[in-house]
Structures are given as C-alpha cells and as structure tokens.
Design a protein around this motif. Sequence first.
Motif, PDB file in Angstrom:
ATOM      1  N   ASP A 180     -11.358 -63.591   1.896  1.00 55.48           N
ATOM      2  CA  ASP A 180     -11.511 -64.868   2.613  1.00 55.48           C
ATOM      3  C   ASP A 180     -12.961 -65.285   2.793  1.00 55.48           C
ATOM      4  O   ASP A 180     -13.316 -65.943   3.784  1.00 55.48           O
ATOM      5  CB  ASP A 180     -10.815 -64.811   3.983  1.00 55.48           C
ATOM      6  N   TYR A 181     -13.810 -64.918   1.853  1.00 55.57           N
ATOM      7  CA  TYR A 181     -15.174 -65.452   1.848  1.00 55.57           C
ATOM      8  C   TYR A 181     -15.162 -66.825   1.187  1.00 55.57           C
ATOM      9  O   TYR A 181     -14.419 -67.059   0.233  1.00 55.57           O
ATOM     10  CB  TYR A 181     -16.121 -64.518   1.086  1.00 55.57           C
ATOM     11  N   GLU A 182     -15.974 -67.708   1.705  1.00 50.77           N
ATOM     12  CA  GLU A 182     -16.045 -69.061   1.163  1.00 50.77           C
ATOM     13  C   GLU A 182     -17.059 -69.115   0.023  1.00 50.77           C
ATOM     14  O   GLU A 182     -18.251 -68.862   0.221  1.00 50.77           O
ATOM     15  CB  GLU A 182     -16.431 -70.056   2.255  1.00 50.77           C
ATOM     16  N   ILE A 183     -16.586 -69.436  -1.164  1.00 43.33           N
ATOM     17  CA  ILE A 183     -17.445 -69.612  -2.328  1.00 43.33           C
ATOM     18  C   ILE A 183     -17.781 -71.100  -2.454  1.00 43.33           C
ATOM     19  O   ILE A 183     -16.889 -71.949  -2.424  1.00 43.33           O
ATOM     20  CB  ILE A 183     -16.735 -69.135  -3.614  1.00 43.33           C
ATOM     21  N   THR A 184     -19.061 -71.412  -2.581  1.00 42.27           N
ATOM     22  CA  THR A 184     -19.453 -72.819  -2.704  1.00 42.27           C
ATOM     23  C   THR A 184     -19.744 -73.212  -4.144  1.00 42.27           C
ATOM     24  O   THR A 184     -19.495 -74.354  -4.539  1.00 42.27           O
ATOM     25  CB  THR A 184     -20.694 -73.125  -1.846  1.00 42.27           C
ATOM     26  N   THR A 185     -20.285 -72.268  -4.928  1.00 39.20           N
ATOM     27  CA  THR A 185     -20.710 -72.587  -6.292  1.00 39.20           C
ATOM     28  C   THR A 185     -20.447 -71.411  -7.220  1.00 39.20           C
ATOM     29  O   THR A 185     -20.668 -70.255  -6.837  1.00 39.20           O
ATOM     30  CB  THR A 185     -22.221 -72.910  -6.333  1.00 39.20           C
ATOM     31  N   ILE A 186     -19.982 -71.687  -8.409  1.00 48.07           N
ATOM     32  CA  ILE A 186     -19.849 -70.699  -9.480  1.00 48.07           C
ATOM     33  C   ILE A 186     -20.819 -71.073 -10.592  1.00 48.07           C
ATOM     34  O   ILE A 186     -20.916 -72.248 -10.981  1.00 48.07           O
ATOM     35  CB  ILE A 186     -18.417 -70.659 -10.038  1.00 48.07           C
ATOM     36  N   LEU A 187     -21.558 -70.082 -11.095  1.00 47.34           N
ATOM     37  CA  LEU A 187     -22.465 -70.298 -12.217  1.00 47.34           C
ATOM     38  C   LEU A 187     -22.019 -69.391 -13.357  1.00 47.34           C
ATOM     39  O   LEU A 187     -21.938 -68.170 -13.187  1.00 47.34           O
ATOM     40  CB  LEU A 187     -23.906 -69.993 -11.826  1.00 47.34           C
ATOM     41  N   ALA A 188     -21.720 -69.979 -14.499  1.00 43.98           N
ATOM     42  CA  ALA A 188     -21.157 -69.226 -15.612  1.00 43.98           C
ATOM     43  C   ALA A 188     -22.017 -69.366 -16.862  1.00 43.98           C
ATOM     44  O   ALA A 188     -22.387 -70.480 -17.251  1.00 43.98           O
ATOM     45  CB  ALA A 188     -19.739 -69.710 -15.903  1.00 43.98           C
ATOM     46  N   ASP A 189     -22.335 -68.233 -17.472  1.00 44.89           N
ATOM     47  CA  ASP A 189     -23.046 -68.212 -18.741  1.00 44.89           C
ATOM     48  C   ASP A 189     -21.991 -68.089 -19.843  1.00 44.89           C
ATOM     49  O   ASP A 189     -21.421 -67.010 -20.061  1.00 44.89           O
ATOM     50  CB  ASP A 189     -24.011 -67.024 -18.774  1.00 44.89           C
ATOM     51  N   SER A 190     -21.701 -69.191 -20.512  1.00 44.69           N
ATOM     52  CA  SER A 190     -20.610 -69.212 -21.489  1.00 44.69           C
ATOM     53  C   SER A 190     -20.891 -68.336 -22.706  1.00 44.69           C
ATOM     54  O   SER A 190     -19.982 -68.027 -23.475  1.00 44.69           O
ATOM     55  CB  SER A 190     -20.330 -70.648 -21.936  1.00 44.69           C
ATOM     56  N   SER A 191     -22.150 -67.917 -22.891  1.00 46.73           N
ATOM     57  CA  SER A 191     -22.461 -67.037 -24.023  1.00 46.73           C
ATOM     58  C   SER A 191     -22.062 -65.595 -23.742  1.00 46.73           C
ATOM     59  O   SER A 191     -22.052 -64.768 -24.656  1.00 46.73           O
ATOM     60  CB  SER A 191     -23.963 -67.100 -24.343  1.00 46.73           C
ATOM     61  N   ILE A 192     -21.713 -65.294 -22.459  1.00 47.96           N
ATOM     62  CA  ILE A 192     -21.341 -63.926 -22.083  1.00 47.96           C
ATOM     63  C   ILE A 192     -19.898 -63.836 -21.606  1.00 47.96           C
ATOM     64  O   ILE A 192     -19.143 -62.973 -22.041  1.00 47.96           O
ATOM     65  CB  ILE A 192     -22.271 -63.390 -20.970  1.00 47.96           C
ATOM     66  N   ILE A 193     -19.511 -64.708 -20.703  1.00 50.31           N
ATOM     67  CA  ILE A 193     -18.215 -64.571 -20.039  1.00 50.31           C
ATOM     68  C   ILE A 193     -17.064 -64.827 -21.017  1.00 50.31           C
ATOM     69  O   ILE A 193     -17.132 -65.719 -21.869  1.00 50.31           O
ATOM     70  CB  ILE A 193     -18.096 -65.504 -18.809  1.00 50.31           C
ATOM     71  N   TYR A 194     -16.036 -64.011 -20.900  1.00 43.79           N
ATOM     72  CA  TYR A 194     -14.839 -64.224 -21.712  1.00 43.79           C
ATOM     73  C   TYR A 194     -14.051 -65.412 -21.162  1.00 43.79           C
ATOM     74  O   TYR A 194     -13.914 -65.579 -19.954  1.00 43.79           O
ATOM     75  CB  TYR A 194     -13.959 -62.973 -21.706  1.00 43.79           C
TER      76      TYR A 194
END
Length: 267
Positions: free
Chosen positions: A47-61
């Motif tokens: 139940d932690y509030e996430i405000t922003t996700i940052l994704a590196d598309s060259s790494i993440i599946y």
Amino acid sequence: MFKQITSPQNSFVKELVQLKEKSRLRKKTNTFIIEGLREITLALNGDYEITTILADSSIIYEDDFETLSNLLPAEVEIIEISNDVYKKIALRDSTEGILAVAKGKNLALNNINFKNKTPLILIAEAPEKPGNIGALLRTADAAGVDAVFIANPKTDLYNPNIIRSSVGCVFTTTIATGSTSEIIDFLKENNIQMYGAALTASVEYQTIDYKQATAIIVGTEATGLSNEWLNNTTKNIIIPMRGAIDSMNVSVSAAIIVFEAIRQRNL
C-alpha cells in the motif's frame, strides 16, 4: 504514447539523482526511489503510493512491464527513459530497467495497530549500517513478526541501500520509529514484555517464554543496548558463545532469538 526523457541533464533527472543521494531531500519531500520489479511490486502490495514509473525499454522485458502496468493505479505517470538516464539514476545495473518514485509512510508509533493480542516485535536501537538494517527487515519478514521498531534511528528507512539490502522487505513489514523513551513507554502501555540482548545480567535466550506479547531488543555490535533499555527490560537475554568471541552480527543474533520465539509459538 508515454512521455520520454533521453537526456541525463534533464532537470527532473537531476532532482531524482538528488533524491537518491540525499536523506534530507527524501525527508523534506516525503518521496524516495525504488529500483527493481520485485521491490516495486512489494511496495504496491504494501500500500505504498507510487507517483511515477521510469522504464528503460532497452532493458525491461515487455511482459514484465505489462504485468507491472496492470498493478498500477491509472493516475501513475509512466515515463520512458534512455539507458543513459537509467544509469544516471539507478544504484545498480541489475534492476530490470525499472524505477519508481514513491511516497513515504507515516512511521509514528501511534499508527501501529496489532492484529492479535500477543504481538511479536523486533526492536533495533540506533542501527546505522544499511546492510544490517536490511538484514533485520529480511529476518522480520521471514519470521512473520508483527512489527519492527527502530529506536533512535540513525539512517532513514528509505535509503536506497536499505531498500536494496532488504530486498524490498522494508515494504512488507510494519515499521515504526521513535526515541528509546517513546518506544519503552509504548511497550509498557501495551503490556508487552521486553527482552534485551545483552552480555551482562542475562539469562540464556532459550529459557524465556515468548508466547506472550513480546519485544526482542537488539543494539549495535559496537556498543550494545543503552542503559535506558537495560534498566527497563523485563529480562536481559544472551546467546551462549562456544568460541573465542563474545558476539555475532546483530542480524544473526536477532534471527536466532526471533526464530526461537516462533518455534515456541508453534508448539
């Protein structure tokens, strides 16, 4: 189409680097950075509030990103970042190319509500090393203790090294912080027995009955518990040493005692 940030010199990226490095900024803004799919998932489940996700598309599946996206509230901003930006913000290069900005929780004692009448609490007084704090939180998660209290904290719990060394258990455990005096008062008010790990005036840890409401208190390896704790414990306990030294790593000591308490409670 997601917003994109490709330059490490971007002002938001610079803010995130400061957030990673400076405890004072984390406390001021009540925000912190989480690295890794597992850690972010545990934070969401906690139940932690996430405000922003940052994704590196060259790494993440793609499958991993889709799985995480399904867990996110609609209002969370998702930003695609370049690998240069990712490396600028990330503490390590093995976190699947995914980062999050999250809001901290209120860790005051008065927010604690136990689910049973005989809680088991692990208390650490003035721990400083993120690795030790992380290991204590892993022990607490593995044992399923009801809460972890940090007395006189020296390091903020959202330090990225604590999140890393706890493998996200900082999000799975009920945590409160306070001064030693505040925590002792809380324990007395709630009729919780206090057993402090100490070298003097102690009985062997396995001779104690841990089935009642219990707090197990450990100090630092360098100085042990303060006199304030030693003067207020129900009893001081010791792990008998068979070799040449008289103490172990604090997280190892805590694990031995906590799992004895769990063993007794499962009889």
